[in-house]
Structures are given as C-alpha cells and as structure tokens.
Scaffold this motif. Sequence first.
Motif: not given
Length: 309
Positions: A137-146, A149-155
């Motif tokens: 599953d994808p991971l979304f980082l810094l959703e409060s900033v952008f 959020g920034i999409l990061v592939n968990q794998e």
Amino acid sequence: MQFFLEATIGGLMTGMLYALVALGFVLIFKASGVFNFAQGAMVLFAALAMARFAEWLPGLLHIDNKLVINVVAFTGAMVVMVGVSWLIERLVLGRLVNQEGITLLMATLGITYFLDGFGQTVFGSDIYKIDVGMPKDPLFLLESVFQGGILVNQEDLVAALVAAALVAVLAAFFQYTGTGRALRAVADDHQAAQSIGIPLNRIWVIVWSVAGFVALVAGIIWGSKLGVQFSLSLVALKALPVVILGGLTSVPGAILGGLIIGVGEKLSEVFIGPMLGGGIEIWFAYVLALVFLLVRPQGLFGEKIIDRV
C-alpha cells in the motif's frame, strides 16, 4: 516542490537497490580483479531458487505458515547460492586468475548464459512470485505541509531500508573483523597478502559466497517488486553505470553512485521527460556513465592508475 520531493525520495530508494546489485560487482573486483558480468545472472538464479523453494515447500513439508516457509526457502536458496559461487570460483575463475582481462570477462559471460539456461532447466521459465510480506500500500507523508501529502511506496521504502542495513553490515564486516581485514589486504596487494600467510583461494571463496548472498537479497527484493522473470537479470545492467560512477574498487562509491543514478533518472524523467517525449529513465544512467568515462574514468572514489616507465 511536492513533485520534486516525491521524485527525489523515490530515486533514493531505487538507487539504494541499484547500489545493492553494484556491491556484488565491487566485492569480487576488489578481491580478485575479476569484473563479474555474471552478477545479474546470479541475482536471477537466486530469485528463482527462492521463489520455487517457497512454492515447493508447503507440499513437501506439509506446512502452511508463510514465515516458516520463507525462512526455510531463504536458507535453502542461500545454500544454493554459496554452492554456485564456490563452484564458479573453484571450477572456472580460480583457474584463470592470471589470465588477460578479456579472458576473464568472456568467462563471466559464459557463466551468465550457463546460469540463465541452467536456471530455466531446473526451476522453469514462467513468471514466479516472491511474497515475503513486504507492504504494497502507498504511504502519504507530510499531509499537513503539502496538499495530498507526498506519495511514498512502502515496498520501496522497506526494500531500501533492508538494502541500507545490509550495506552497513557488510561495511562493518570489512572494517572490524579479521576476515574483513584479510579481504582488504588481498584487495590492496595479492602477493603481499599471500606472503604474510593469507590464503588467497579461501579469501576468494568467501568473497564469492558474500556476493552470492548479496545477489540473493537483491533477487528477493527485485523479484518481490517485479516478479521473478528472466528479464530480471537485466537489472544488473543498470548497476554497471553505478560502478563506473562510483569506482570499481569502492564500496562507498557503489552506494553513492547508486543514489546519484537513482535520483538523477527519476528527476530527469519527471522534469525533462515531458519535453523530450519520455523514456529518459531508460538511458539516463548510461549517458551519465559515458560522461564519467570521458572525464574521470576511475569514477568518484576509484583509484587512479598511473603507469611509470
């Protein structure tokens, strides 16, 4: 900025995987002076062994526990890769140590095609799956900033962390253990190492075994991402620009070269690709390697060879 960060993070994670494959080239070249073109075939063979063992074991052992199956399959594939590495060194390259470079290169090319064909004979030629529980599953980082959020592939993130941990362990092994110091001594000067009692044949077997282990980890990671298929051996071709960039004799160079190429190809594909019609990710690494060959052929951390007459 959001797209830039996504591309950079994705490039760093991909670059770490390139560095893992390139590490196999560097280890063998440092210890024996052999440029092992068969490293890609070793990655494929290791991935095939892992995938097929994981497929066969439930019927053979009558167990359904995925963790146990993966551990046993990994152990079996590791034994296979150490055996393959030992046979390659003993039967082929150990007998060609003092031969010309082109002879050694042709020997590793022969090993490449043999492993490709032998792997197909033993394990089959279909596309196989490796499932070691890596999150998809994808991971979304810094959703409060952008926004979004920034999409990061968990794998990719887990794979990069595993690759980084393995590189760190190998670096510590070479730096702080007696065997590692012996390996570095052999890399610096074969004759001097032999004169103080370091057995070259045993050292070369250890190096090839470590390279087999690295190939197995790389094969599991890439096989989990792409599926185990015979085009997997082409992944090693992307590691060739990495070792050219970092230097054939440098472990840190393999890491930095992988990161540079991983980030460079992602950024160029995102920002330059639309203007040129795409496809930059395919050839970017090779063009960058060509530039380095023209400007600094020994790579960033490679040793500059000076012939005195």
